[in-house]
Write an enzyme that holds these catalytic residues in place. Structure first.
Site, PDB file in Angstrom:
ATOM      1  N   ASP A  44       0.825  -1.203   0.000  1.00 47.17           N
ATOM      2  CA  ASP A  44       0.000   0.000   0.000  1.00 47.17           C
ATOM      3  C   ASP A  44       0.863   1.258   0.000  1.00 47.17           C
ATOM      4  O   ASP A  44       0.526   2.247  -0.652  1.00 47.17           O
ATOM      5  CB  ASP A  44      -0.918   0.005   1.223  1.00 47.17           C
ATOM      6  CG  ASP A  44      -2.109  -0.923   1.056  1.00 47.17           C
ATOM      7  OD1 ASP A  44      -2.330  -1.415  -0.072  1.00 47.17           O
ATOM      8  OD2 ASP A  44      -2.814  -1.167   2.049  1.00 47.17           O
TER       9      ASP A  44
ATOM     10  N   ARG B 263      -6.834  19.133  22.549  1.00 47.95           N
ATOM     11  CA  ARG B 263      -5.469  18.752  22.913  1.00 47.95           C
ATOM     12  C   ARG B 263      -5.362  17.254  22.689  1.00 47.95           C
ATOM     13  O   ARG B 263      -6.170  16.474  23.192  1.00 47.95           O
ATOM     14  CB  ARG B 263      -5.140  19.102  24.357  1.00 47.95           C
ATOM     15  CG  ARG B 263      -5.125  20.597  24.652  1.00 47.95           C
ATOM     16  CD  ARG B 263      -4.724  20.880  26.090  1.00 47.95           C
ATOM     17  NE  ARG B 263      -3.292  20.584  26.290  1.00 47.95           N
ATOM     18  CZ  ARG B 263      -2.817  19.714  27.183  1.00 47.95           C
ATOM     19  NH1 ARG B 263      -3.656  19.023  27.933  1.00 47.95           N
ATOM     20  NH2 ARG B 263      -1.520  19.529  27.312  1.00 47.95           N
TER      21      ARG B 263
ATOM     22  N   ASP C  46      -2.541  13.881  20.826  1.00 46.36           N
ATOM     23  CA  ASP C  46      -1.246  13.525  20.248  1.00 46.36           C
ATOM     24  C   ASP C  46      -1.142  13.992  18.801  1.00 46.36           C
ATOM     25  O   ASP C  46      -0.057  14.083  18.244  1.00 46.36           O
ATOM     26  CB  ASP C  46      -1.029  12.013  20.303  1.00 46.36           C
ATOM     27  CG  ASP C  46      -0.631  11.536  21.691  1.00 46.36           C
ATOM     28  OD1 ASP C  46      -0.506  12.389  22.596  1.00 46.36           O
ATOM     29  OD2 ASP C  46      -0.438  10.323  21.867  1.00 46.36           O
TER      30      ASP C  46
ATOM     31  N   THR D 246      -9.344   3.182   6.327  1.00 47.73           N
ATOM     32  CA  THR D 246      -8.931   1.862   6.815  1.00 47.73           C
ATOM     33  C   THR D 246      -7.449   1.830   7.174  1.00 47.73           C
ATOM     34  O   THR D 246      -6.885   0.759   7.375  1.00 47.73           O
ATOM     35  CB  THR D 246      -9.217   0.780   5.756  1.00 47.73           C
ATOM     36  OG1 THR D 246      -8.644   1.174   4.503  1.00 47.73           O
ATOM     37  CG2 THR D 246     -10.708   0.562   5.583  1.00 47.73           C
ATOM     38  N   ALA D 247      -6.828   3.002   7.271  1.00 48.64           N
ATOM     39  CA  ALA D 247      -5.399   3.066   7.584  1.00 48.64           C
ATOM     40  C   ALA D 247      -5.209   3.652   8.985  1.00 48.64           C
ATOM     41  O   ALA D 247      -5.789   3.180   9.954  1.00 48.64           O
ATOM     42  CB  ALA D 247      -4.671   3.872   6.504  1.00 48.64           C
ATOM     43  N   TYR D 248      -4.402   4.716   9.090  1.00 51.20           N
ATOM     44  CA  TYR D 248      -4.095   5.340  10.379  1.00 51.20           C
ATOM     45  C   TYR D 248      -5.361   5.782  11.107  1.00 51.20           C
ATOM     46  O   TYR D 248      -5.489   5.635  12.330  1.00 51.20           O
ATOM     47  CB  TYR D 248      -3.154   6.517  10.118  1.00 51.20           C
ATOM     48  CG  TYR D 248      -2.595   7.226  11.325  1.00 51.20           C
ATOM     49  CD1 TYR D 248      -2.601   6.646  12.596  1.00 51.20           C
ATOM     50  CD2 TYR D 248      -2.043   8.494  11.194  1.00 51.20           C
ATOM     51  CE1 TYR D 248      -2.076   7.314  13.690  1.00 51.20           C
ATOM     52  CE2 TYR D 248      -1.518   9.172  12.286  1.00 51.20           C
ATOM     53  CZ  TYR D 248      -1.543   8.572  13.532  1.00 51.20           C
ATOM     54  OH  TYR D 248      -1.022   9.245  14.611  1.00 51.20           O
ATOM     55  N   ALA D 249      -6.330   6.317  10.374  1.00 50.80           N
ATOM     56  CA  ALA D 249      -7.569   6.794  10.989  1.00 50.80           C
ATOM     57  C   ALA D 249      -8.310   5.654  11.687  1.00 50.80           C
ATOM     58  O   ALA D 249      -8.883   5.841  12.772  1.00 50.80           O
ATOM     59  CB  ALA D 249      -8.464   7.442   9.936  1.00 50.80           C
ATOM     60  N   LEU D 250      -8.320   4.479  11.095  1.00 53.90           N
ATOM     61  CA  LEU D 250      -8.968   3.319  11.709  1.00 53.90           C
ATOM     62  C   LEU D 250      -8.243   2.917  12.987  1.00 53.90           C
ATOM     63  O   LEU D 250      -8.871   2.630  14.013  1.00 53.90           O
ATOM     64  CB  LEU D 250      -9.001   2.150  10.721  1.00 53.90           C
ATOM     65  CG  LEU D 250      -9.622   0.844  11.224  1.00 53.90           C
ATOM     66  CD1 LEU D 250     -11.093   1.046  11.583  1.00 53.90           C
ATOM     67  CD2 LEU D 250      -9.477  -0.266  10.186  1.00 53.90           C
TER      68      LEU D 250
ATOM     69  N   GLN E 278       4.512  10.180   4.421  1.00 52.61           N
ATOM     70  CA  GLN E 278       5.640  10.149   3.487  1.00 52.61           C
ATOM     71  C   GLN E 278       6.220  11.536   3.250  1.00 52.61           C
ATOM     72  O   GLN E 278       7.407  11.679   2.988  1.00 52.61           O
ATOM     73  CB  GLN E 278       5.203   9.519   2.156  1.00 52.61           C
ATOM     74  CG  GLN E 278       4.825   8.045   2.289  1.00 52.61           C
ATOM     75  CD  GLN E 278       4.387   7.416   0.974  1.00 52.61           C
ATOM     76  OE1 GLN E 278       4.195   8.100  -0.031  1.00 52.61           O
ATOM     77  NE2 GLN E 278       4.215   6.101   0.967  1.00 52.61           N
TER      78      GLN E 278
END
Length: 294
Positions: free
Chosen positions: A69, A171, A173, A184-188, A242
């Site tokens: 991916d 507030r 991270d 379906t990536a970092y957000a998931l 990236q």
């Protein structure tokens, strides 16, 4: 749907891909498709000729990628301006965007080359950093753009507005704005919802927020999200993890969607819900016998 004549070829840069590339080239030759290797891809085969992105964008009518991916995300961003359809072959691990594996390439790829496919149009995000009203950074993202706390490890504080209307002060991270593809990536992983890839929408997800009532929200795809940095020891904007750019206090990250940015070609039997079952193991259910023993 017509047959493709010329394909721009990209492979994963970080692993030896010569054998897989040779197999792909033999399939393309058999199917009558001319292969043009991207410059770094050509290095996997001694003596092969490589072409720059502009030449590939002008001469090819298809992009074929062997990688995961991450490789696919990078190439989609770099080649988006040429509006070429893409076929992604999985040589990575999870592979939400990539459809089929190297071992299935010989039987799955030929029908795609001859017009037997379903086309899946995906949007992207444009991210800009405004500093005292002047744009100092701009980039695109397939999955997501947002703010991370950087190496300092402490929280960042920011204001969020949507189409000029203040929405939240948080507030956390960090904060993620993801496309349907990126849901379906970092957000998931950060607790956000899964969006069907056909939706013209984006999702805003705070990362480990200080206040538990700060929850993810799904937003219209045509809105403008602005995130103003209030306080942070260190903070950076990222696009697809990236591209990065260091932020300063009072900088504004402005995110808008770019609809119909690139097209993925899937086999005719492709089904998004089946992908979710396979990648997220939603089909792993206990058997009736196992339930009776408990």
């Amino acid at each position: 749907m017509t047959d493709f004549k010329t394909a721009a070829i990209f492979v994963k840069r970080t692993e030896p891909m010569g054998e897989a590339l040779q197999l792909l080239l033999s399939i393309l030759e058999k199917e009558g498709v001319q292969a043009l290797l991207e410059e770094s891809t050509a290095k996997h085969i001694p003596g092969a000729v490589g072409y720059d992105l502009n030449t590939l964008g002008q001469k090819a009518d298809l992009i074929i990628i062997i990688g995961g991916d991450g490789t696919t995300l990078g190439i989609a961003r770099r080649m988006a301006c040429y509006h070429l359809p893409m076929i992604a072959i999985n040589a990575g691990r999870l592979g939400f965007i990539t459809d089929f594996s190297l071992k299935d390439m010989h039987k799955t790829l030929p029908p795609l080359l001859h017009g037997e496919y379903s086309a899946d149009t995906r949007g992207m995000l444009e991210a800009k950093v405004l500093r005292r009203g002047k744009c100092v950074f701009t980039a695109t993202a397939v999955n997501d753009a947002g703010i991370t706390h950087g190496r300092a490890g402490s929280m960042v504080e920011f204001n969020v507005s949507v189409d000029g209307s203040p929405m939240a002060t948080q507030r956390a991270d960090g904060v993620i704005v993801a496309t349907a593809t990126g849901s379906t990536a970092y957000a998931l992983a950060a607790g956000g919802p899964i969006l069907h890839p056909s939706l013209n929408a984006m999702v805003l997800v705070p990362v480990a927020p200080h206040t538990l009532t700060n929850r993810p929200i799904v937003l219209p795809g045509n809105c403008t999200v602005e995130i103003s940095l209030i306080a942070a020891k260190e903070a950076a904007v990222y696009c697809d993890m990236q591209d990065f750019f260091s932020m300063q206090i009072d900088d504004v990250l402005r995110i808008t969607s770019i609809p119909k940015s690139f097209v993925l070609l899937h086999p005719l039997n492709h089904n998004h819900y089946k992908t979710l079952q396979q990648k997220l193991y939603w089909n792993s259910m206990p058997s009736a016998g196992a339930e009776e023993k408990q």
